[in-house]
Each structure stands twice: as structure tokens, then as C-alpha cells.
Design a protein around this motif. Structure first.
Motif, PDB file in Angstrom:
ATOM      1  N   GLU A  93      -3.126  -0.083  13.641  1.00  0.00           N
ATOM      2  CA  GLU A  93      -2.407   0.288  12.823  1.00  0.00           C
ATOM      3  C   GLU A  93      -2.168   0.702  11.571  1.00  0.00           C
ATOM      4  O   GLU A  93      -2.735  -0.311  10.748  1.00  0.00           O
ATOM      5  CB  GLU A  93      -0.661   0.126  13.754  1.00  0.00           C
ATOM      6  N   PRO A  94      -1.746   2.213  10.772  1.00  0.00           N
ATOM      7  CA  PRO A  94      -1.935   1.777   9.500  1.00  0.00           C
ATOM      8  C   PRO A  94      -0.732   1.036   8.849  1.00  0.00           C
ATOM      9  O   PRO A  94       0.582   0.724   9.672  1.00  0.00           O
ATOM     10  CB  PRO A  94      -1.390   3.396   9.420  1.00  0.00           C
ATOM     11  N   LEU A  95      -1.002   0.697   7.518  1.00  0.00           N
ATOM     12  CA  LEU A  95       0.361  -0.013   7.204  1.00  0.00           C
ATOM     13  C   LEU A  95       0.235   0.598   5.669  1.00  0.00           C
ATOM     14  O   LEU A  95      -1.065   0.892   5.161  1.00  0.00           O
ATOM     15  CB  LEU A  95      -0.421  -1.777   7.096  1.00  0.00           C
ATOM     16  N   TRP A 104       4.285 -12.046  -4.377  1.00  0.00           N
ATOM     17  CA  TRP A 104       4.607 -12.001  -3.518  1.00  0.00           C
ATOM     18  C   TRP A 104       4.413 -10.501  -2.773  1.00  0.00           C
ATOM     19  O   TRP A 104       3.892  -9.494  -3.493  1.00  0.00           O
ATOM     20  CB  TRP A 104       6.143 -11.657  -3.795  1.00  0.00           C
ATOM     21  N   ILE A 105       3.900 -10.889  -1.175  1.00  0.00           N
ATOM     22  CA  ILE A 105       3.377  -9.482  -0.432  1.00  0.00           C
ATOM     23  C   ILE A 105       3.805  -9.328   0.722  1.00  0.00           C
ATOM     24  O   ILE A 105       4.396 -10.661   1.128  1.00  0.00           O
ATOM     25  CB  ILE A 105       1.890  -9.538   0.112  1.00  0.00           C
ATOM     26  N   ARG A 106       4.593  -7.532   0.858  1.00  0.00           N
ATOM     27  CA  ARG A 106       4.168  -7.946   2.509  1.00  0.00           C
ATOM     28  C   ARG A 106       3.425  -6.165   2.677  1.00  0.00           C
ATOM     29  O   ARG A 106       2.782  -5.463   2.541  1.00  0.00           O
ATOM     30  CB  ARG A 106       6.256  -6.828   2.168  1.00  0.00           C
ATOM     31  N   ALA A 107       3.944  -5.908   4.288  1.00  0.00           N
ATOM     32  CA  ALA A 107       3.239  -4.993   5.067  1.00  0.00           C
ATOM     33  C   ALA A 107       4.709  -3.828   6.171  1.00  0.00           C
ATOM     34  O   ALA A 107       5.238  -4.193   6.071  1.00  0.00           O
ATOM     35  CB  ALA A 107       2.277  -4.915   5.165  1.00  0.00           C
ATOM     36  N   LEU A 108       4.566  -2.874   4.696  1.00  0.00           N
ATOM     37  CA  LEU A 108       5.418  -1.724   5.449  1.00  0.00           C
ATOM     38  C   LEU A 108       4.839  -0.553   6.547  1.00  0.00           C
ATOM     39  O   LEU A 108       3.172  -0.700   6.173  1.00  0.00           O
ATOM     40  CB  LEU A 108       5.641  -0.784   4.327  1.00  0.00           C
ATOM     41  N   LYS A 109       5.348  -0.317   7.377  1.00  0.00           N
ATOM     42  CA  LYS A 109       4.961   0.021   8.293  1.00  0.00           C
ATOM     43  C   LYS A 109       3.674   1.684   8.080  1.00  0.00           C
ATOM     44  O   LYS A 109       4.873   2.762   7.660  1.00  0.00           O
ATOM     45  CB  LYS A 109       5.408  -0.015  10.278  1.00  0.00           C
ATOM     46  N   THR A 155       0.852  -3.654  -7.366  1.00  0.00           N
ATOM     47  CA  THR A 155      -0.291  -2.672  -7.212  1.00  0.00           C
ATOM     48  C   THR A 155       0.403  -2.971  -5.278  1.00  0.00           C
ATOM     49  O   THR A 155       0.775  -2.968  -4.862  1.00  0.00           O
ATOM     50  CB  THR A 155      -1.578  -2.846  -6.806  1.00  0.00           C
ATOM     51  N   ALA A 156       0.113  -1.378  -4.280  1.00  0.00           N
ATOM     52  CA  ALA A 156       0.648  -0.697  -3.206  1.00  0.00           C
ATOM     53  C   ALA A 156      -1.210  -0.243  -2.720  1.00  0.00           C
ATOM     54  O   ALA A 156      -1.668   0.934  -3.749  1.00  0.00           O
ATOM     55  CB  ALA A 156       1.773   0.007  -3.835  1.00  0.00           C
ATOM     56  N   PHE A 157      -1.574  -0.087  -1.876  1.00  0.00           N
ATOM     57  CA  PHE A 157      -2.806   0.679  -1.238  1.00  0.00           C
ATOM     58  C   PHE A 157      -2.567   0.499   0.281  1.00  0.00           C
ATOM     59  O   PHE A 157      -2.041  -0.542   0.762  1.00  0.00           O
ATOM     60  CB  PHE A 157      -3.523   0.063  -1.803  1.00  0.00           C
ATOM     61  N   PHE A 158      -3.082   1.484   1.039  1.00  0.00           N
ATOM     62  CA  PHE A 158      -2.915   1.853   2.211  1.00  0.00           C
ATOM     63  C   PHE A 158      -3.979   0.946   2.544  1.00  0.00           C
ATOM     64  O   PHE A 158      -5.341   0.392   2.144  1.00  0.00           O
ATOM     65  CB  PHE A 158      -3.862   3.106   2.517  1.00  0.00           C
ATOM     66  N   ALA A 159      -3.378   0.033   4.025  1.00  0.00           N
ATOM     67  CA  ALA A 159      -4.764  -0.763   4.888  1.00  0.00           C
ATOM     68  C   ALA A 159      -4.096  -0.721   6.409  1.00  0.00           C
ATOM     69  O   ALA A 159      -3.984   0.681   6.512  1.00  0.00           O
ATOM     70  CB  ALA A 159      -4.920  -2.218   4.277  1.00  0.00           C
ATOM     71  N   GLU A 160      -4.962  -1.267   7.471  1.00  0.00           N
ATOM     72  CA  GLU A 160      -4.526  -1.211   8.546  1.00  0.00           C
ATOM     73  C   GLU A 160      -4.421  -2.284   9.356  1.00  0.00           C
ATOM     74  O   GLU A 160      -5.047  -3.182   8.608  1.00  0.00           O
ATOM     75  CB  GLU A 160      -6.026  -0.355   9.444  1.00  0.00           C
TER      76      GLU A 160
END
Length: 748
Positions: free
Chosen positions: A516-518, A527-532, A551-556
Motif C-alpha cells: 500500500e502507498p505511504l 521523529w518519524i511517522r507514516a501517512l496512508k 523531509t517527507a517522501f513517498f514509499a510503500e
């Protein structure tokens, strides 16, 4: 209160005071010994436990030989528990059923008629419905029982006798194996191929000093009735056979089946030994329902008489190897069959034997059987020769014999006195029928006498020579091997050998996580978090007081993240395990073992096959493949060697043919990427020279496309005329072109 009266035993006897500890020890030891010797451990000679031995003996007494009519199993069980084995009828029937199951026994001893259970794990029908008789293998196990081949003992009630051990012309201990749990010890011996075991036995007869390592050329490993592929490394198999303890990894046999238009399914045709198919299907269905292996879409059991389990992938782009490796890890499509060759040596002493010593026990037993059968035959020949000698005397003096029989009051005594006969000879003569007095009968008797004398001489030679005894053992083994030769349907090996294929860790992780994309968000304070989903606008995110977006970047969810710390270590995080985006996340430090004094420099998505340029504050660095950065533990991996004065500063993706590096002194230098060393770990090479200060920023780009940067206003600049800044690694560089950000960074 009245007087205390010590109660007395029955009939007024006194109570015996015993030490509880001693009494318990004595009784428990007796129970343990009984379990070990009479129930759970097989005899090294015939490979049988008492219950199996008694079942076969009872079937022999009922004349249930191969080819004879079947009889109800209830009849067999009744005889076993009534005459030899006073235990529960169901446990005896279960043992009988197991002897008939071709998926549990590599070489069944009982041929069943009716429902004897199946590989799904279903039970057999009740014993009143099923029928049985012995197989050829059971006949071999019992061969010679009437010829004093083994000792007998009284049964539990003294009314009958039973064999202590079977003659065992078949190497049952290793061929069919054994499973059992006693008190304080257990046994687990997998089945083997008979032809291989017999070849090893023949080698041992010819080479008595041979070790287990020597006979592994004949016995490469187990041979399971349900087939499968043994993936245990060869050196581990050798070690297990040497010590008598170990195990074998067995995987299901499968193949990829094309279903048209580029789609495919994986089809399992053989499953590991002792794994009930129904339980396996249940577990696989559970994995589908709970999405524990998201790349598996469906499981179907299309088995009839043969096994056919169809595994459907989520999409056709998935590798079949990856799907199966994922399932091997999470289900009983891969099982470990233990080896613990704990057996009763000489039927008395529990001992863990290696492969060669276990085979020797069987061979010495076979030699003893050969000798005992020879002695039995010799006694029978001598008895017959005695009778035949009496007959010959009678034929030579036939008229006198007839006269004595007609006229004497005690013909027997007179015959013994007159012709110096034994009682046996006299009885035999008196029992001769008149029709046997023909001349032809005398010729037949002389012929039989000569033949028996010759056989007697041969047996005496056998009994007098150990070499001849072993030759006889070898000829019997060779005869059995012919029946179970590898080219026969009966003797063909069912289990193959293979190597466990290793799928890359990253691919395997992908199999266990639904893709799923994150959007990964990292703050300045780590601090780190993952948005759906892929969130384009992260401007509205809130942070703790004094913290802000780094920073913010796209992942899965299947992605792995690489975290570079100032001490030069790179750590690995699973994107699927990141805290959700509802709160403000968690410190990255919670997921890794990071020194207190070290800071987080960069967090990036791992890309298989990609490379990174890692640079320290002193402007030294090197190119490192991202595959070399993946760490399997929380401790991470030391990549850039730094000291107290120099720290890791930049973690730049390698994309293009040129490095652009700018110092804190605002000098820009361009040079070919080929001038930078590629290492897995190190201090690196000097990328730019400074009089004072250190590196500010760096990037890689394709020279033909020009150098691009973003200024503080968000405008993008591209310069293609770059000759005056182009040089060699370790040059000082020149002041950058007009419009270059005052921050000395390529991104404003």
C-alpha cells in the motif's frame, strides 16, 4: 479428647511405614523402565516395538500370509490383546492401522481391505469393518520363526509363548523408521530406501571397520513414503548420521503450471512426511484470510488419489519462487523431520547409535539367525538320518524283521537287541507300511540318505567357519535387495535432494506485507511517522513544540528505509512497522540502537541495485551500493569511518555521471563520478580541498543535462555552461554561477 488410636491394616495387620521418597523413586523407575523397554523404543535388531511384533506374530498364528484370505481386524486385535498384549484394543488397532498405511510406512507390513485412513488425517473405519493380511515384507520379518531362529518367552499369563525378537530378514529399523516417546527419552527414526540400506550393509560385511562416513556413499538420506524434497545440507546430514541425532528439512514438491494469457498457479504434488493434508490446507487458507502472505490469493485442494494443492498468486507478475519460499517459512509445506536414533541394543539397553553401528546390530542379529537356523536344520537332518539308517538295516534283513514282528511278544525290544537299533529306529521300522517294502523304496531311501549326508557336511562347514556364515548372510541380503531394487516400482526412491533456494530478504519481506502507498514524514528532531497514501501537501502537519519538518517522501508498506546517523552508521527500518500518521509519530531512536551523542542525518527509501554517495564533514567520501547498506539487526552497519572531529554529513543518491560539490567556503567543484572509489565501508577519498571549514552540499547529475538547483524563492535554475567549474576530484573549486543560493545548498 479421648485416646488416639492408630488404625491397623486389614485383618488386623500392622501398617508398614515406608519412606515416601524411596517408594516413589522405586515405583517411578519401574514404570520408566517398563515404558522404555516394553512400549516406546524399538529393538535395534528388528526395529519393532512389542505391540508391532505381537501383531505380526498373531497374524502368523492366524495364517494371514500374503495371498491368503483376509480376516477381520477385530479378530487379529482380539488375539493380540487376549494372548500377548494386555492393553487397550484401540491402541493395538491404531498400531495395526499404521502398519497398513502406505503414507505412514515406507514399506507396509499389513495389507488392508477397507478404510484404513488417509493422508488428510482421517481415522480408519472401526476394526469390525476392516480386514487385513500380511505383506511380503512381514513374511520376510517372520522368516525362520519355526526354525528356532530366535528365542521365545512365556506370554504375560504363561499360557502361550511369543518371540522376544523377530528374525528380520528385512532391515526394518532403518527402512520403516520409528517414532516413540518414553520417560526421559524419545526416539525418532525416519524411513529409508531398502536397496540403499542393503548396499550399505553389504559394504559393512566386506569392510567391518567401515565408519558412518564410508557408508554415506550408499545412504544419502531418508526416503519418505510421501516423497518431498530434502533440502538439508550434506554436511548436516552426515553429522546427523554420525552422531545419531539431528534432523532433515523437507519441502513439498511443487511446479509452476501455466494457465493461459500469462497467468500461472503453483501446484504442490507431494507434502512433507507425517503432515496431515487437511491441517496443511487449513493453515494455508488461514494465511489467505488473514492476509499474512498478501501475494497469495487463493488455495484449492484438488486432490483425488494423488495430492494436488493449487496455490494462486495475487498477480501474475509475482515470482513463483518468492511465493513458495514465503509459504515454506509460514506453513508446513516445509517441515523438519527429527533424527534421534535411540534404540534398545540387544533388546535391553537404550542407546543412541550412528548409522553404521545401527546397521551392525542388524547384521550381527542376521548372522545369529543364520547360525541358529543351520543348527535347527542340522538336528532335523541327524534325526532323519537316524531313521533312514534304521530303514536300510530293515531292508537288508527284511525276512528276519518280518519274523520278529510276527512271532515275538515284544518285537520292539527284540529288534533293538537283534540289530543294535535305537528306540527311534525301532519305532520307525514298526511303523513302515507294507506297500513301502518294494525294492524301489530302498533306492529312494539310499538316495535321500546320501543327499542328507551331503547337506549335513555343508551345514557343519558353515557352522565351523565365520567367513561362510557372513557369506550366507550376504547371499540372503542380495536376494532381498533383488526384490526391492531401485529399478522396481516397489524400490524406487521417492524423496529427492535439493538445495533450499534463498530469496533476497527484501523480496521476502515484500511477500509478507500488503503493498500500500505511504508518505514517510521525518522531523528535524528525528521523529518519524507514516501517512496512508501518497500525500502531496504536508504543510498542514503538526509537530512537537520546537520541532519542524525535515523531509517527507513517498514509499510503500513493503519498502525498507535507510537511516544515516552522524557516527557513520546506517540502520534499516521496515516501512510497514512505522507508527501511523494520526499522532506526531515516534523518535527513530526507538527502532534502532543509536548512540546518545549521534544525530540522524538522513532517512531515504532503499532501492535494490541503487548506489549512494556518502560524505563526511571533511569532504571525504565514497560510493556505496545500497544493497550493502541493509542491516538485519537494530545495531545497524558501520559504513563511513569517522572520528570525534569528523562526522557523516551527506547521503546523496548516485544519478548521472558527474559529482557537484560545494564547500562552506562557497567554492563549487564538478568532476566525473568515476573518480570516486566504490567501497562497502571506509574513510573514503578526498572529494574537495578546503583551507578551512568543510563540505556544505553535494549532488550527482548528468553533465549533458546541466546542473540544476532551487533558490530560496523556490525558483529552479539550470546552468549548462559548466566548463570553468569542471576539474578533478580534490581540487578547490571556484565561486558558483550567479543565482546560486546563499545557503550554499542545491535546494535553497
Amino acid at each position: 479428647m479421648g485416646n488416639h488410636v492408630i488404625p491397623t491394616g486389614g485383618e488386623g495387620g500392622d501398617i508398614e511405614v515406608v519412606d515416601l521418597k524411596g517408594a516413589l523413586e522405586e515405583r517411578y523407575l519401574a514404570y520408566a523402565l517398563s515404558t522404555i523397554t516394553q512400549r516406546a523404543l524399538p529393538d535395534a535388531r528388528d526395529g519393532m516395538k512389542p505391540v508391532h511384533r505381537r501383531i505380526l506374530f498373531a497374524m502368523r498364528q492366524l495364517r494371514l500370509d500374503p495371498g491368503s484370505a483376509f480376516k477381520k481386524c477385530a479378530r487379529v486385535v482380539g488375539d493380540v490383546i487376549g494372548k500377548y498384549h494386555p492393553h487397550g484394543d484401540q491402541s493395538v488397532y491404531d498400531a495395526l492401522v499404521r502398519l497398513a498405511q502406505d503414507f505412514a510406512q515406507r514399506w507396509p507390513m499389513v495389507e488392508g481391505q477397507g478404510n484404513f485412513g488417509n493422508v488428510d488425517g482421517d481415522n480408519a473405519a472401526a476394526m469390525r469393518y476392516t480386514e487385513a493380511r500380511m505383506t511380503e515384507v512381514a513374511r520376510l520379518m517372520l522368516e525362520g520363526l519355526d526354525e528356532d531362529a530366535v528365542d521365545f518367552r512365556d506370554t504375560y499369563d504363561g499360557s502361550e509363548s511369543e518371540p522376544i525378537v523377530l528374525p528380520a530378514a528385512f532391515p526394518n529399523l532403518l527402512a520403516n523408521g520409528s517414532q516413540g516417546i518414553a520417560v526421559g527419552m524419545a526416539t525418532s527414526i525416519p524411513p529409508h530406501n531398502v536397496a540403499e540400506i542393503l548396499d550399505a550393509a553389504l559394504h559393512l560385511v566386506d569392510n567391518p571397520q567401515a565408519t558412518t562416513d564410508d557408508i554415506l556413499q550408499f545412504v544419502p538420506g531418508p526416503d519418505f513414503p510421501t516423497g518431498g524434497v530434502i533440502v538439508e545440507p550434506k554436511h548436516m546430514i552426515a553429522e546427523a548420521y554420525r552422531t545419531g541425532r539431528g534432523g532433515f528439512r523437507v519441502q513439498a514438491r511443487w511446479h509452476r503450471e501455466e494457465t493461459g494469457r500469462g497467468t500461472w498457479v503453483a501446484v504442490v504434488t507431494e507434502i512433507p512426511y507425517l503432515v496431515p493434508k487437511s491441517r496443511l490446507i487449513e493453515k494455508l487458507a488461514e494465511l489467505v484470510l488473514e492476509k499474512k502472505v498478501p501475494i497469495l490469493a487463493d488455495v484449492r485442494d484438488e486432490s483425488a488419489d494423488d495430492i494436488r494443492i493449487v496455490l494462486e498468486p495475487r498477480s501474475r507478475g509475482i515470482s513463483a519462487e518468492l511465493l513458495m519460499q514465503s509459504l515454506f517459512k509460514l506453513s508446513e509445506l516445509e517441515a523438519r523431520v527429527p533424527l534421534n536414533m535411540n534404540v534398545l541394543v540387544k533388546g535391553r539397553v537404550p542407546q543412541v547409535l550412528g548409522l553404521a553401528p545401527a546397521l551392525r546390530e542388524w547384521l550381527h542379529h542376521r548372522r545369529e539367525v543364520v547360525v541358529r537356523r543351520a543348527r535347527f536344520r542340522l538336528a532335523a537332518i541327524e534325526k532323519r538320518l537316524e531313521v533312514l539308517s534304521g530303514f536300510l538295516i530293515a531292508y537288508l534283513n527284511i525276512d528276519e524283521v518280518i519274523r520278529i514282528v510276527r512271532e515275538e511278544d515284544d518285537p520292539k525290544a527284540e529288534l533293538m537287541r537283534r540289530f543294535d537299533l535305537t528306540e527311534v529306529q525301532a519305532d520307525a521300522i514298526l511303523n513302515i507300511r507294507l506297500r513301502s517294502l518294494a525294492k524301489l523304496e530302498e533306492i529312494a531311501i539310499r538316495k535321500e540318505h546320501a543327499s542328507l549326508e551331503q547337506e549335513k557336511a555343508g551345514i557343519e562347514a558353515l557352522l565351523g567357519s565365520e567367513r561362510r556364515q557372513w557369506t550366507k548372510v550376504k547371499s540372503e541380503i542380495a536376494a532381498v535387495r533383488k526384490v526391492f531394487a531401485p529399478e522396481t516400482a516397489l524400490g524406487k526412491r521417492r524423496s529427492d535432494f535439493g538445495e533450499a533456494s534463498e530469496v533476497p530478504l527484501a523480496d521476502l519481506a515484500e511477500a509478507f506485507v500488503e503493498r500500500e502507498p505511504l508518505t514517510v514524514v521525518v522531523s528535524e528532531k528525528g521523529w518519524i511517522r507514516a501517512l496512508k497514501g501518497h500525500v502531496q501537501d504536508v504543510a498542514g502537519l503538526t509537530f512537537k513544540t520546537g520541532d519542524s519538518l525535515k523531509t517527507a517522501f513517498f514509499a510503500e508498506t513493503t519498502s525498507k528505509l535507510l537511516v544515516l546517523s552522524s557516527n557513520g552508521r546506517v540502520f534499516t527500518l521496515d516501512a510497514s512497522k512505522l507508527p501511523g500518521g494520526r499522532g506526531q509519530g515516534e523518535p527513530i531512536r526507538l527502532g534502532i540502537d543509536l548512540e546518545e551523542a549521534a544525530d540522524i542525518i538522513a532517512v531515504v527509501t532503499y532501492k535494490p541495485g541503487a548506489k549512494r554517495l556518502i560524505i563526511g564533514t571533511d569532504g571525504r567520501g565514497f560510493v556505496v551500493p545500497e544493497d550493502d547498506l541493509i542491516a538485519s539487526t537494530r545495531k545497524g552497519r558501520q559504513v563511513l569511518n569517522v572520528d570525534g572531529t569528523v562526522l557523516a554529513k551527506l547521503f546523496v543518491p548516485v544519478q548521472g555521471d558527474t559529482v557537484a560539490i560545494v564547500g562552506e567556503n562557497r567554492k563549487l567543484l564538478l568532476f566525473p563520478i568515476g573518480q570516486v572509489a566504490e567501497l562497502g565501508r571506509g574513510k573514503g577519498v578526498r572529494l574537495q580541498r578546503y583551507k578551512d571549514g568543510g563540505v556544505a552540499d553535494a549532488k550527482t547529475f548528468t553533465l549533458a543535462e546541466g546542473l540544476t538547483w532551487t533558490d530560496s524563492s523556490g525558483r529552479t535554475w539550470t546552468v549548462t555552461e559548466l566548463l570553468e567549474w569542471f576539474g578533478n576530484r580534490a581540487d578547490a573549486g571556484r565561486l558558483p554561477p550567479k543565482g546560486f543560493p546563499r545557503s550554499n545548498r542545491f535546494s535553497g
